[in-house]
Design a protein around this motif. Structure first.
Motif, short mmCIF file in Angstrom:
data_model
loop_
_atom_site.label_atom_id
_atom_site.label_comp_id
_atom_site.label_asym_id
_atom_site.label_seq_id
_atom_site.Cartn_x
_atom_site.Cartn_y
_atom_site.Cartn_z
N GLU A 285 9.49 16.65 -15.42
CA GLU A 285 9.67 15.43 -15.82
C GLU A 285 9.35 14.25 -15.10
O GLU A 285 9.10 13.22 -15.72
N ASN A 286 9.15 14.27 -13.70
CA ASN A 286 8.75 13.25 -12.90
C ASN A 286 7.24 12.91 -13.41
O ASN A 286 6.42 12.05 -12.74
N PHE A 287 6.39 13.86 -13.92
CA PHE A 287 5.04 13.70 -14.16
C PHE A 287 4.75 13.66 -15.58
O PHE A 287 3.48 13.99 -16.15
N GLY A 288 5.75 13.28 -16.41
CA GLY A 288 5.35 12.85 -17.90
C GLY A 288 5.51 13.93 -18.94
O GLY A 288 5.41 14.00 -20.15
N VAL A 289 6.21 15.15 -18.29
CA VAL A 289 6.45 16.37 -19.17
C VAL A 289 7.54 16.30 -19.77
O VAL A 289 8.57 16.06 -19.20
N GLY A 290 7.62 16.08 -21.30
CA GLY A 290 8.72 15.99 -22.09
C GLY A 290 9.41 17.21 -22.39
O GLY A 290 10.47 17.25 -22.83
N SER B 120 -8.70 20.63 -7.91
CA SER B 120 -7.63 20.16 -6.98
C SER B 120 -7.95 18.77 -6.20
O SER B 120 -9.18 18.43 -5.76
N ASN B 121 -7.14 17.88 -6.10
CA ASN B 121 -7.17 16.78 -5.30
C ASN B 121 -8.20 15.54 -5.92
O ASN B 121 -8.76 14.96 -5.22
N ALA B 122 -8.57 15.96 -7.18
CA ALA B 122 -9.63 15.28 -7.62
C ALA B 122 -8.94 14.16 -8.46
O ALA B 122 -9.33 12.85 -8.44
N PHE B 123 -7.96 14.35 -9.43
CA PHE B 123 -7.71 13.46 -10.07
C PHE B 123 -6.25 12.69 -9.54
O PHE B 123 -5.74 11.57 -9.91
N GLY B 124 -5.48 13.55 -8.93
CA GLY B 124 -4.09 13.06 -8.10
C GLY B 124 -3.09 13.21 -8.91
O GLY B 124 -3.01 13.45 -10.10
N VAL B 125 -1.90 13.18 -8.02
CA VAL B 125 -0.57 13.21 -8.63
C VAL B 125 -0.11 12.06 -9.08
O VAL B 125 -0.11 11.14 -8.23
N ILE B 126 0.51 11.67 -10.27
CA ILE B 126 0.77 10.40 -10.77
C ILE B 126 2.06 10.58 -11.44
O ILE B 126 2.42 11.32 -12.41
N GLU B 127 3.07 9.49 -10.84
CA GLU B 127 4.42 9.82 -11.44
C GLU B 127 4.66 9.00 -12.89
O GLU B 127 4.11 7.90 -12.75
N ASN B 128 5.16 9.71 -13.60
CA ASN B 128 5.54 9.26 -14.93
C ASN B 128 6.83 9.74 -15.42
O ASN B 128 6.64 10.55 -16.04
N LYS B 129 7.69 8.97 -15.03
CA LYS B 129 9.28 9.66 -15.20
C LYS B 129 9.68 9.59 -16.79
O LYS B 129 9.53 8.54 -17.39
N VAL B 130 10.06 10.91 -17.33
CA VAL B 130 10.49 11.03 -18.49
C VAL B 130 11.93 11.92 -18.37
O VAL B 130 12.07 12.33 -17.25
N ASP B 131 12.36 12.16 -19.61
CA ASP B 131 13.54 12.96 -19.35
C ASP B 131 13.28 14.44 -20.15
O ASP B 131 12.95 14.16 -21.30
N ALA B 132 12.82 15.17 -19.45
CA ALA B 132 12.44 16.56 -20.13
C ALA B 132 13.40 17.45 -20.63
O ALA B 132 14.52 17.54 -20.13
N GLU B 133 13.18 18.06 -21.95
CA GLU B 133 14.07 19.03 -22.35
C GLU B 133 13.40 20.35 -21.69
O GLU B 133 12.36 20.67 -21.79
N VAL B 134 14.19 21.24 -21.47
CA VAL B 134 13.77 22.66 -20.84
C VAL B 134 14.39 23.67 -21.64
O VAL B 134 15.55 23.82 -21.94
#
Ligand code: FAD
Length: 322
Positions: A50-55, A154-168
């Motif tokens: 969820e820290n990376f935008g996965v809902g 790998s390492n081309a686009f980067g890790v970008i934080e987008n915090k959401v609240d994920a349902e698992v």
């Protein structure tokens, strides 16, 4: 309908590329004005995504899949795709995933574009920038099939934080016996060392190191930096280092943030496999060594003097900044 990302894990822990593909998937979902769903297999902490935008996370807990299995994973992902009615799958360009993506592509009649190095150039038709010719060039590639598989480098686009609240949500796939026709029965893995595929930094040695007895300083430099160790092809052919460390066109590809080449001339076949590393530092006695042309930083000097000094300086720096 949502964008689906497959997030790789190993021994329950997400690989760094899982967060990178999630970051890419989030951007794509934003562009398409849709949701982002991830599928993970036997991951310990699916909510981390969820820290990376996965809902939404489809969480597969499956004892039949203790380790990567290309046929079975392709089958699981295609079932998730069907459930989510997705038209785009984002995954990494790791060796395992590239192997699996070919099977997935055949299964879904989907266009597959690996080695993608940037956000989509265009959404309709989907146009992607990918590395080609052993990372010596780029191609803009259109995918025209209804389902698209996007393999992010790998390492081309980067890790970008987008915090959401994920349902698992638990996802229970149907696994056929035929999917398990080939499976790893024992995996003997070197533990406690960064792997070439996942390491942020790779320290690599070539024939300029004269013999296997001199690898202590390569290991030590790698330890100080938390790096993986690698080598040129002749070094592994001579039996100085294991073949698992051989990098280049016929060895493992390297896409680290920093690649340190020590006593390596920079032959085209070596460069082909390491070129996509972000920053390349070369240490070589010969100022005419071809590697200097591809390097970001170069030290013309004897490895037996430069490397021990570098190790000392790094240790001092770490002690001061601990
Ligand atoms: P060398 O070319 O011998 O270079 C040693 C370097 O060390 C020199 O530049 C020298 O100046 C420097 N040096 C010497 N002493 C010192 C010192 N004290 N301090 C610092 N520097 C020093 N190679 C790969 O690596 N990966 C591949 O995947 C690969 N695939 C190949 C596939 C094919 C089909 C072919 C034909 C070849 C392939 N090769 C590959 C081999 C490649 O062409 C080169 O021969 C190889 O990369 C050279 O290895 P090297 O740089 O370690 O050795």
């Amino acid at each position: 309908m949502s964008v689906l990302v497959y997030t790789e894990s190993e021994n329950g822990k997400f690989k760094k590329n899982a967060f990178e593909v999630a970051s890419y998937g989030y951007l794509l979902a934003q562009e398409l004005n849709t949701e982002l769903t991830a599928i993970c297999i036997n991951a310990e902490n699916p909510k981390e995504l969820e820290n990376f935008g996965v809902g939404k996370v489809l969480n597969v807990k499956e004892a039949k899949l203790p380790s990567f299995n290309a046929m079975a994973y392709a089958n699981v992902i295609s079932q998730a795709l069907e459930q989510e009615n997705s038209s785009q799958i984002v995954l990494s360009s790791s060796t395992d995933t590239k192997y699996m993506a070919g099977i997935l592509s055949g299964k879904l009649d989907a266009g597959y574009c690996p080695n993608v190095v940037a956000a989509p150039i265009n959404i309709n038709p989907l146009t992607l920038k990918r590395a080609v010719f052993s990372n010596k060039g780029f191609a803009n590639t259109e995918i025209k099939t209804p389902i698209a598989i996007i393999g992010v480098s790998s390492n081309a686009f980067g890790v970008i934080e987008n915090k959401v609240d994920a349902e698992v949500l638990d996802f229970v796939p149907n696994i056929e016996d035929s999917d398990l026709g080939v499976a790893s029965v024992a995996i003997d893995k070197i533990t406690g060392k960064a792997t070439i595929a996942d390491a942020d930094i790779v320290v690599s040695g070539g024939r300029g190191l004269k013999g296997p007895e001199n690898w202590g300083m390569i290991e030590e430099l790698a330890n100080v930096l938390g790096a993986a160790t690698a080598c040129s092809k002749p070094v592994s052919d001579l039996g100085w280092r294991p073949h698992s460390e051989h990098v280049g066109q016929t060895g493992k590809p390297v896409a680290s943030n920093l690649y340190i080449a020590i006593g390596i001339s920079g032959a085209i076949q070596h460069l082909a496999g390491v070129n996509s590393s972000k920053v390349k530092l070369v240490i070589n006695t010969d100022p005419e060594a071809p590697f200097f042309k591809a390097a970001d930083y170069g030290v013309v000097g004897d490895a037996f003097e430069v490397v021990p000094e570098l190790i000392e300086k790094l240790k001092e720096f770490k002690a001061q900044n601990a």
